[in-house]
Design a protein around this motif. Structure first.
Motif, short mmCIF file in Angstrom:
data_model
loop_
_atom_site.label_atom_id
_atom_site.label_comp_id
_atom_site.label_asym_id
_atom_site.label_seq_id
_atom_site.Cartn_x
_atom_site.Cartn_y
_atom_site.Cartn_z
N SER A 1 -0.95 14.97 -10.36
CA SER A 1 -2.37 13.96 -9.20
C SER A 1 -1.77 13.65 -8.13
N THR A 2 -2.47 13.37 -6.70
CA THR A 2 -2.04 12.59 -6.06
C THR A 2 -2.74 11.17 -5.68
N LEU A 3 -2.29 9.76 -5.54
CA LEU A 3 -3.51 8.25 -6.05
C LEU A 3 -2.71 7.87 -4.22
N ARG A 4 -3.69 7.15 -3.95
CA ARG A 4 -3.28 6.08 -2.73
C ARG A 4 -3.79 4.64 -3.72
N ILE A 5 -2.80 4.17 -3.35
CA ILE A 5 -2.50 3.25 -4.32
C ILE A 5 -2.67 1.42 -3.62
N ALA A 6 -3.33 0.41 -3.41
CA ALA A 6 -3.28 -0.39 -2.72
C ALA A 6 -3.02 -1.94 -3.23
N HIS A 7 -2.17 -2.70 -3.27
CA HIS A 7 -1.55 -3.87 -4.37
C HIS A 7 -1.99 -5.02 -3.85
N ALA B 1 -8.13 8.60 -5.91
CA ALA B 1 -7.55 9.84 -5.88
C ALA B 1 -7.56 11.15 -4.28
N LEU B 2 -6.72 11.11 -4.63
CA LEU B 2 -6.81 12.10 -2.63
C LEU B 2 -6.84 14.13 -3.34
N SER B 3 -6.76 13.76 -4.58
CA SER B 3 -6.55 15.28 -5.06
C SER B 3 -7.30 15.71 -5.45
N GLY B 4 -7.83 16.78 -5.98
CA GLY B 4 -9.08 17.27 -6.96
C GLY B 4 -10.24 16.38 -6.43
N PRO B 5 -11.80 16.28 -7.76
CA PRO B 5 -12.43 15.52 -7.30
C PRO B 5 -12.34 14.26 -7.17
N GLU C 1 0.47 -1.01 0.27
CA GLU C 1 -0.04 0.30 -0.13
C GLU C 1 0.82 1.43 -0.25
N GLY C 2 0.47 2.34 -0.60
CA GLY C 2 1.19 3.31 -0.45
C GLY C 2 0.39 4.51 -0.91
N THR C 3 0.97 5.72 -1.30
CA THR C 3 0.94 6.58 -1.74
C THR C 3 1.65 8.39 -3.12
N LEU C 4 0.77 7.64 -4.31
CA LEU C 4 1.88 7.83 -5.67
C LEU C 4 1.29 9.40 -6.16
N VAL C 5 2.70 10.01 -6.75
CA VAL C 5 1.78 11.63 -7.11
C VAL C 5 2.35 10.70 -9.08
N TYR C 6 1.37 11.54 -9.38
CA TYR C 6 1.33 10.98 -10.97
C TYR C 6 1.65 12.16 -11.51
N LEU C 7 2.27 12.81 -12.56
CA LEU C 7 2.57 14.00 -13.06
C LEU C 7 2.59 13.94 -14.27
N ASN C 8 2.09 14.58 -15.46
CA ASN C 8 1.80 14.40 -16.73
C ASN C 8 1.75 15.85 -17.37
N GLY C 9 2.74 16.26 -17.96
CA GLY C 9 2.55 18.21 -18.23
C GLY C 9 2.86 18.87 -17.05
N HIS C 10 1.77 20.20 -16.63
CA HIS C 10 2.04 20.57 -15.57
C HIS C 10 1.30 20.57 -14.78
N GLU C 11 0.73 18.70 -14.86
CA GLU C 11 -1.07 18.07 -14.07
C GLU C 11 -0.11 17.40 -13.15
N THR D 1 5.60 8.65 -3.41
CA THR D 1 6.60 9.36 -1.51
C THR D 1 6.27 8.60 -0.48
N GLU D 2 5.35 7.83 -0.12
CA GLU D 2 5.61 7.39 0.64
C GLU D 2 4.41 5.13 0.74
N ILE D 3 5.64 4.40 0.90
CA ILE D 3 5.12 2.76 0.75
C ILE D 3 5.31 2.06 2.10
N GLU D 4 4.35 0.96 2.25
CA GLU D 4 3.82 -0.41 3.20
C GLU D 4 4.47 -1.20 2.49
N PHE D 5 5.14 -2.12 2.66
CA PHE D 5 5.09 -3.80 1.94
C PHE D 5 4.67 -4.99 2.71
N LEU D 6 3.58 -5.47 2.29
CA LEU D 6 2.92 -6.38 3.44
C LEU D 6 3.31 -7.68 3.66
#
Length: 335
Positions: free
Chosen positions: A74-80, A93-97, A62-72, A204-209
Motif C-alpha cells: 500500500s502507498t500512503l500520504r502522511i502529514a505529521h 491511501a494513495l493506492s487501492g480504494p 510530510e511524506g509518502t510511505l509504502v507499507y508492505l504486509n506479506g505480499h500486499e 519514499t520521499e519526505i519533507e521536514f517542516l
C-alpha cells in the motif's frame, strides 16, 4: 563465493554462541547484512533510540510511505503535526480504494470508500503508523539484543540501522533505519523468528517542516501517536475481579480500563500487556457465543480467544502466536 559465505556464517555462529547470544536464524538474518563495527565517535544504538523517540514526538513532516504486509503493498500520504503539545498524523491511501483513518485521544475513526465513517473507542495502547513512544533500554536488555547494524540510505537520506533482536521466540525483532540528521525512523522492519520481514514501513520521499505550525493544514483525519510504553506502567493496574497468572517472560500488565468504568451490567474490560516493546491488548466481555475460539493471524497481528466463566477472552497484538495464546490463557477470574 558460496564457500566463503558458508565459512562466514559458521564463524559468526561460533562467536554468537561463545558470547552467550541466542536468537538463531533471526539473529543471523539481522546481523549478516551489516558487519561493520561502530567507529570512534559513532553514537550508540541506545542513544539513537533516544533520538528516535524524541523525533517522533517533536518533528513535523510530510511524506509518502509504502507499507508492505506479506505480499500486499500500500502507498500512503502522511502529514505529521504538533498541536497542543500532542503529535497528530493524517493518513490518506494513495493506492487501492480511497480510505483514511483518524485517531484522536478518545476514538478511532475509519473512513470507508463509500464515505461512511465508523468510530470505536480508542485505548491508550493503540499504535500509530510509525513505532512511537520512548524505549527503555534497561528494560529491554534482558529480552532483546540492541545492536548497531551499520548504515544505509532511505528516501535519499543517510541512516543509522539499529537492530532490536529478541533473545527468545516470544517476541518479534525490529530494524529501525534512523535518519542521521533528524533521528526520525525512515524505515521499520518487523521480523519473525526466521528473519523474514512480516511488515515493512518505508518513506519514499519526505519533507521536514518548521516547528511553528499549531494545527494540521491537511483536511484528512488526524491520528495521535501512542504514549510511551514506559509511562503506561508507572502505576499498578487494578484488574479486579480479573487477574493474570503465568504471563510470558518479561511481559506485564501496563494499562487497562478503570474497574469503576466497567458497568456491572456490561462488564467489558480492556488491558494492555507489554514487555516494553511488544504489546498485546486483552479484551474481556460477556460471551455471546460468536467470539473467537482458537486463533487467527493477519500479517503481524495474532489473535487468540477462549471462553471463561461466561466471558469471552480475546488477546490481540503484534507478537508471535504462542505469546498471544499464552497471554489469553493467563487470564483468570470469577466475576
Amino acid at each position: 563465493m558460496a564457500f566463503v559465505d558458508a565459512m562466514l556464517r559458521r564463524l559468526l555462529r561460533r562467536r554468537m554462541r561463545s558470547a552467550g547470544l541466542v536468537g538463531g536464524p533471526l539473529l543471523l538474518g539481522l546481523l549478516l547484512p551489516w558487519s561493520s563495527a561502530l567507529s570512534d565517535g559513532e553514537r550508540s544504538p541506545v542513544d539513537l533510540l533516544g533520538q528516535m523517540s524524541r523525533a517522533l514526538s517533536e518533528l513535523e513532516y510530510e511524506g509518502t510511505l509504502v507499507y508492505l504486509n506479506g505480499h500486499e503493498l500500500s502507498t500512503l500520504r502522511i502529514a505529521h503535526r504538533i498541536s497542543g503539545g500532542q503529535a497528530h498524523e493524517s493518513l490518506l491511501a494513495l493506492s487501492g480504494p480511497v480510505r483514511a483513518v483518524a485517531r484522536s485521544r478518545q476514538t478511532v475513526t475509519c473512513v470507508l470508500p463509500d464515505a461512511r465513517a465508523i468510530s470505536v473507542p480508542r485505548h491508550l495502547g493503540s499504535a500509530a503508523t510509525l513505532h512511537s513512544g520512548s524505549l527503555d533500554a534497561e528494560r529491554l536488555r534482558p529480552y532483546y539484543l540492541i545492536h548497531g547494524l551499520g548504515r544505509s540510505r532511505v528516501a535519499g537520506r543517510d541512516t543509522h540501522v539499529i537492530g532490536i533482536i529478541p533473545r527468545d521466540n516470544l517476541r518479534y525483532g525490529y530494524r529501525f533505519y534512523v535518519d542521521e540528521q533528524t533521528g526520525l525512523p525512515l524505515k521499520t522492519d518487523l521480523m519473525d523468528s526466521s528473519a523474514t520481514p512480516i511488515e515493512q514501513v518505508m518513506f519514499t520521499e519526505i519533507e521536514f517542516l518548521n516547528g511553528d505550525s499549531t494545527e494540521a493544514a491537511d483536511t484528512t483525519p488526524t491520528l495521535a501517536s501512542k504514549p510511551p510504553a514506559s509511562s503506561l506502567s508507572s502505576a499498578p493496574v487494578d484488574a479486579a475481579p480479573w487477574w493474570f497468572s503465568e504471563l510470558p517472560l518479561g511481559f506485564e500488565v501496563v494499562a487497562g480500563d478503570a474497574s469503576a468504568a466497567a458497568s456491572a451490567a456490561i462488564q467489558r474490560r480492556w488491558f494492555m500487556v507489554s514487555d516494553g516493546l511488544s504489546t498485546v491488548s486483552v479484551y474481556i466481555e460477556p460471551d455471546q457465543g460468536h467470539g473467537l475460539a482458537g486463533h487467527k493471524r493477519v500479517g503481524a497481528i495474532n489473535a487468540a480467544g477462549r471462553s471463561l466463566n461466561g466471558f469471552q477472552i480475546t488477546a490481540v497484538g503484534e507478537a508471535p502466536l504462542p505469546t498471544v495464546k499464552a497471554i489469553a490463557a493467563a487470564v483468570e477470574g470469577q466475576p
